[in-house]
Design an enzyme around this catalytic site. Structure first.
Site, PDB file in Angstrom:
ATOM      1  N   TYR A  68      -8.446  10.554  -2.379  1.00  0.00           N
ATOM      2  CA  TYR A  68      -7.628  11.382  -3.282  1.00  0.00           C
ATOM      3  C   TYR A  68      -7.476  10.601  -4.582  1.00  0.00           C
ATOM      4  CZ  TYR A  68      -6.318  14.393   0.657  1.00  0.00           C
ATOM      5  OH  TYR A  68      -6.338  15.278   1.710  1.00  0.00           O
ATOM      6  N   LYS A 127      -2.892  21.243   4.608  1.00  0.00           N
ATOM      7  CA  LYS A 127      -1.941  21.798   5.582  1.00  0.00           C
ATOM      8  C   LYS A 127      -2.145  23.273   5.934  1.00  0.00           C
ATOM      9  CE  LYS A 127       0.365  18.263   6.649  1.00  0.00           C
ATOM     10  NZ  LYS A 127      -0.735  17.689   7.422  1.00  0.00           N
ATOM     11  N   PRO A 175      -3.771  23.104  -1.518  1.00  0.00           N
ATOM     12  CA  PRO A 175      -4.585  22.416  -0.516  1.00  0.00           C
ATOM     13  C   PRO A 175      -4.422  20.889  -0.463  1.00  0.00           C
ATOM     14  CG  PRO A 175      -5.948  23.163  -2.352  1.00  0.00           C
ATOM     15  CD  PRO A 175      -4.585  23.745  -2.554  1.00  0.00           C
ATOM     16  N   TYR A 222       1.011  13.685   6.812  1.00  0.00           N
ATOM     17  CA  TYR A 222      -0.414  14.018   6.730  1.00  0.00           C
ATOM     18  C   TYR A 222      -1.002  14.256   8.130  1.00  0.00           C
ATOM     19  CZ  TYR A 222      -5.101  14.152   4.726  1.00  0.00           C
ATOM     20  OH  TYR A 222      -6.346  14.562   4.318  1.00  0.00           O
ATOM     21  N   HIS A 227     -10.704  10.421  11.626  1.00  0.00           N
ATOM     22  CA  HIS A 227     -10.347   9.542  10.511  1.00  0.00           C
ATOM     23  C   HIS A 227      -9.007   8.861  10.797  1.00  0.00           C
ATOM     24  CE1 HIS A 227     -13.057  11.218   7.093  1.00  0.00           C
ATOM     25  NE2 HIS A 227     -13.719  10.994   8.209  1.00  0.00           N
TER      26      HIS A 227
HETATM   27  P1  FAD Z   1      -7.203  33.829   6.981  1.00  0.00           P
HETATM   28  O1  FAD Z   1      -8.142  32.732   7.238  1.00  0.00           O
HETATM   29  O2  FAD Z   1      -7.050  34.318   5.584  1.00  0.00           O
HETATM   30  O3  FAD Z   1      -7.622  35.033   7.923  1.00  0.00           O
HETATM   31  C1  FAD Z   1      -7.081  36.326   7.768  1.00  0.00           C
HETATM   32  C2  FAD Z   1      -8.071  37.350   8.266  1.00  0.00           C
HETATM   33  O4  FAD Z   1      -7.492  38.628   8.189  1.00  0.00           O
HETATM   34  C3  FAD Z   1      -9.336  37.404   7.417  1.00  0.00           C
HETATM   35  O5  FAD Z   1     -10.470  37.327   8.251  1.00  0.00           O
HETATM   36  C4  FAD Z   1      -9.236  38.707   6.673  1.00  0.00           C
HETATM   37  O6  FAD Z   1     -10.500  39.274   6.399  1.00  0.00           O
HETATM   38  C5  FAD Z   1      -8.435  39.539   7.651  1.00  0.00           C
HETATM   39  N1  FAD Z   1      -7.716  40.636   6.994  1.00  0.00           N
HETATM   40  C6  FAD Z   1      -7.087  40.640   5.795  1.00  0.00           C
HETATM   41  N2  FAD Z   1      -6.542  41.834   5.545  1.00  0.00           N
HETATM   42  C7  FAD Z   1      -6.814  42.612   6.603  1.00  0.00           C
HETATM   43  C8  FAD Z   1      -6.493  43.940   6.939  1.00  0.00           C
HETATM   44  N3  FAD Z   1      -5.813  44.728   6.088  1.00  0.00           N
HETATM   45  N4  FAD Z   1      -6.932  44.419   8.110  1.00  0.00           N
HETATM   46  C9  FAD Z   1      -7.635  43.650   8.958  1.00  0.00           C
HETATM   47  N5  FAD Z   1      -7.956  42.376   8.712  1.00  0.00           N
HETATM   48  C10 FAD Z   1      -7.542  41.849   7.549  1.00  0.00           C
HETATM   49  N6  FAD Z   1      -6.499  24.951   3.645  1.00  0.00           N
HETATM   50  C11 FAD Z   1      -6.614  23.639   3.792  1.00  0.00           C
HETATM   51  O7  FAD Z   1      -5.884  23.072   4.608  1.00  0.00           O
HETATM   52  N7  FAD Z   1      -7.573  22.947   3.069  1.00  0.00           N
HETATM   53  C12 FAD Z   1      -8.422  23.584   2.199  1.00  0.00           C
HETATM   54  O8  FAD Z   1      -9.257  22.958   1.579  1.00  0.00           O
HETATM   55  C13 FAD Z   1      -8.304  24.946   2.010  1.00  0.00           C
HETATM   56  N8  FAD Z   1      -9.106  25.618   1.147  1.00  0.00           N
HETATM   57  C14 FAD Z   1      -8.935  26.968   0.984  1.00  0.00           C
HETATM   58  C15 FAD Z   1      -9.730  27.678   0.089  1.00  0.00           C
HETATM   59  C16 FAD Z   1      -9.543  29.057  -0.103  1.00  0.00           C
HETATM   60  C17 FAD Z   1     -10.412  29.803  -1.097  1.00  0.00           C
HETATM   61  C18 FAD Z   1      -8.547  29.730   0.637  1.00  0.00           C
HETATM   62  C19 FAD Z   1      -8.327  31.227   0.448  1.00  0.00           C
HETATM   63  C20 FAD Z   1      -7.771  29.025   1.551  1.00  0.00           C
HETATM   64  C21 FAD Z   1      -7.952  27.648   1.722  1.00  0.00           C
HETATM   65  N9  FAD Z   1      -7.176  26.920   2.628  1.00  0.00           N
HETATM   66  C22 FAD Z   1      -7.313  25.601   2.781  1.00  0.00           C
HETATM   67  C23 FAD Z   1      -6.200  27.542   3.459  1.00  0.00           C
HETATM   68  C24 FAD Z   1      -6.736  27.839   4.858  1.00  0.00           C
HETATM   69  O9  FAD Z   1      -8.076  28.197   4.783  1.00  0.00           O
HETATM   70  C25 FAD Z   1      -5.850  28.919   5.414  1.00  0.00           C
HETATM   71  O10 FAD Z   1      -4.555  28.395   5.534  1.00  0.00           O
HETATM   72  C26 FAD Z   1      -6.320  29.486   6.743  1.00  0.00           C
HETATM   73  O11 FAD Z   1      -7.511  30.190   6.576  1.00  0.00           O
HETATM   74  C27 FAD Z   1      -5.250  30.409   7.311  1.00  0.00           C
HETATM   75  O12 FAD Z   1      -5.757  31.106   8.384  1.00  0.00           O
HETATM   76  P2  FAD Z   1      -5.280  32.571   8.715  1.00  0.00           P
HETATM   77  O13 FAD Z   1      -6.024  32.946   9.944  1.00  0.00           O
HETATM   78  O14 FAD Z   1      -3.799  32.628   8.718  1.00  0.00           O
HETATM   79  O15 FAD Z   1      -5.733  33.455   7.466  1.00  0.00           O
HETATM   80  C1  DHB Z   2     -10.332  19.183   2.176  1.00  0.00           C
HETATM   81  C2  DHB Z   2      -9.452  19.987   1.559  1.00  0.00           C
HETATM   82  C3  DHB Z   2      -8.185  19.510   1.341  1.00  0.00           C
HETATM   83  O1  DHB Z   2      -7.281  20.287   0.786  1.00  0.00           O
HETATM   84  C4  DHB Z   2      -7.793  18.265   1.685  1.00  0.00           C
HETATM   85  O2  DHB Z   2      -6.541  17.869   1.383  1.00  0.00           O
HETATM   86  C5  DHB Z   2      -8.675  17.474   2.309  1.00  0.00           C
HETATM   87  C6  DHB Z   2      -9.956  17.945   2.559  1.00  0.00           C
HETATM   88  C7  DHB Z   2     -11.705  19.695   2.382  1.00  0.00           C
HETATM   89  O3  DHB Z   2     -11.963  20.844   2.066  1.00  0.00           O
HETATM   90  O4  DHB Z   2     -12.549  18.936   2.854  1.00  0.00           O
END
Ligand code: FAD
Ligand code: DHB
Length: 389
Positions: free
Chosen positions: A200, A296, A292, A384, A72
């Site tokens: 947005y 980021k 979200p 962004y 994009h």
């Molecule tokens: P996570 O993806 O949370 O991974 C952590 C892992 O550790 C998981 O698999 C978990 O099961 C494991 N874990 C937890 N505790 C333990 C333990 N005690 N022992 C062993 N393993 C453990 N970001 C965006 O940019 N756009 C979005 O639209 C967006 N939507 C989101 C929606 C939701 C519901 C959530 C929760 C987050 C969203 N995010 C979004 C944020 C983005 O998904 C996260 O920033 C990203 O997943 C971070 O990755 P991570 O690997 O640090 O953590």
């Molecule tokens: C999506 C989520 C976001 O937070 C965003 O800023 C843009 C896209 C998505 O889930 O597609």
């Protein structure tokens, strides 16, 4: 057992770190509390910065992303019944890639399986020991037995609810937090996106976002109250409310359908400092959460891992711990800029229940300024697409 680095968590940050270290010949064991299918079933982020894509390339996990990801060059902001385009490519020379987090995770898991690196899924009661001492160890349960791994360092990549951050003594950690008085109601649907780029939407009834996963799958979000339940949002009500928040021309292109996933996410800004304690390094959501709106969360997890992997490689290949000493400060400097950007996008685009008439007028003026100023659009665009590492 013994390894160089124990990685707690097989989300995107843990898996990416594992791959980047494996490429440099560094041994890791990943401990994940959930099953592989559970991790792959979580519907989350969708927009990747160029820096994140570059790290996935370095990790050898970007082939499908380049084939299937949608590049994009801009995004749209809808305000006062009009759509305005922000041209990232023209303003910054950079683009973003729409490629869903689930697929990033799948590609990284496959890359890890291909090199035969060790991952324990369904690892129970993971606990960290002697993290600031001479013999860091991680204990966990699996197959009815308790296991212990000795290691040099531990990477806490276990998300916001993980165990790693909680291992730090309370008096050594500072937490900074803002809870927003609303959530995002998300719907995934097998219908083509409403537009070629994300939209947005700022509307007096609340924020909306038209996003996508592919050319045939769309993702939509509505600002909702924090205390609402998905049972109160049947599909018809969702499409009706979304239509109200879109300008009539855009609304005509909307293809509603049966939702294949529906969830409500709370909005929160959170940062825990420091990101290092002894031989434990936090990365990704275990140390920080952003709302979200700026897309980021996943990208910050990737930049943390970029800094941490480079520091660990320096330690093992050149014997220098300078990168490890600097990790927390370097990562936090970039994290706080993304926290600011996500907060700013959130406050500009959402409807705050407690806002006064003055607040609403200033917010409208801010949007009008943004949409009429190349300087303001450049600022949005460079944040962004992702600030430099
Ligand atoms: P996570 O993806 O949370 O991974 C952590 C892992 O550790 C998981 O698999 C978990 O099961 C494991 N874990 C937890 N505790 C333990 C333990 N005690 N022992 C062993 N393993 C453990 N970001 C965006 O940019 N756009 C979005 O639209 C967006 N939507 C989101 C929606 C939701 C519901 C959530 C929760 C987050 C969203 N995010 C979004 C944020 C983005 O998904 C996260 O920033 C990203 O997943 C971070 O990755 P991570 O690997 O640090 O953590
Ligand atoms: C999506 C989520 C976001 O937070 C965003 O800023 C843009 C896209 C998505 O889930 O597609």
């Amino acid at each position: 057992m013994r390894t160089q680095i124990v990685i707690v968590g097989s989300g995107p940050s843990g898996l990416l770190l594992g791959q980047l270290l494996a490429k440099a010949g560094i041994d890791t064991i990943i401990l994940e509390q959930k099953s592989k299918d559970y991790v792959l079933g979580r519907i989350r982020a969708g927009v990747l910065e160029q820096g994140t894509v570059a790290l996935l390339e370095e990790a050898g996990a970007a082939e499908r992303l380049h084939r299937e990801g949608l590049v994009h060059e801009g995004t749209e902001i809808a305000f006062d019944g009009m759509r305005h385009r922000i041209d990232f490519k023209a303003l910054t020379g950079k683009t973003v890639t729409v490629y869903v987090q689930t697929e990033v995770t799948r590609d990284l898991m496959e890359a890890r399986a291909a090199i035969g690196a060790s991952t324990w899924y369904e690892a129970l009661s993971v606990s960290l020991h002697d993290v600031d001492g001479r013999r860091p160890r991680v204990r966990f349960g699996a197959n009815g037995e308790t296991h212990e791994i000795e290691c040099d360092y531990i990477a806490g990549c276990d998300g916001f609810h993980g165990v790693s951050r909680r291992t730090l003594p309370e008096d050594r950690i500072s937490a900074y937090e803002r809870v927003y008085p609303f959530g995002w109601l998300g719907v995934l649907v097998d219908k083509p996106p409403i537009s070629d780029e994300l939209i947005y939407v700022n509307h007096e009834r609340g924020f909306a976002l038209c996003s996508m996963r592919s050319k045939s799958r769309s993702r939509y979000y509505l600002q909702c109250r924090s205390d609402e339940h998905i049972e109160d949002w049947p599909d018809d009500k969702f499409w009706e409310e979304l239509t109200r928040r879109l300008d009539p021309e855009t609304a005509r292109n909307l293809q509603p359908g049966a939702s294949i996933e529906k969830s409500i996410a709370p909005l929160l800004s959170f940062v825990a400092e420091p990101m290092r304690f002894g031989n434990l390094f936090l990365a990704g959501d275990s140390a920080h959460i952003v709302p979200p709106t700026g897309a980021k969360g996943l990208n910050l997890a990737a930049s943390d891992v970029g800094y941490l992997s480079a520091a660990l490689i320096d330690r093992y290949k050149r014997g220098s711990t300078a990168g490890l000493e600097a990790y927390a400060d370097r990562a936090l400097a970039r994290v706080w800029k993304a926290v600011r950007f996500s907060w700013w996008m959130t406050q500009m685009l959402h409807r705050f229940p407690e806002a006064s008439g003055f607040d609403r007028k200033v917010r409208a003026a801010e949007l009008k300024y943004l949409l009429g100023s190349k300087a303001a659009q450049t600022s949005l665009a460079e944040n962004y697409v992702g600030l430099p590492y």
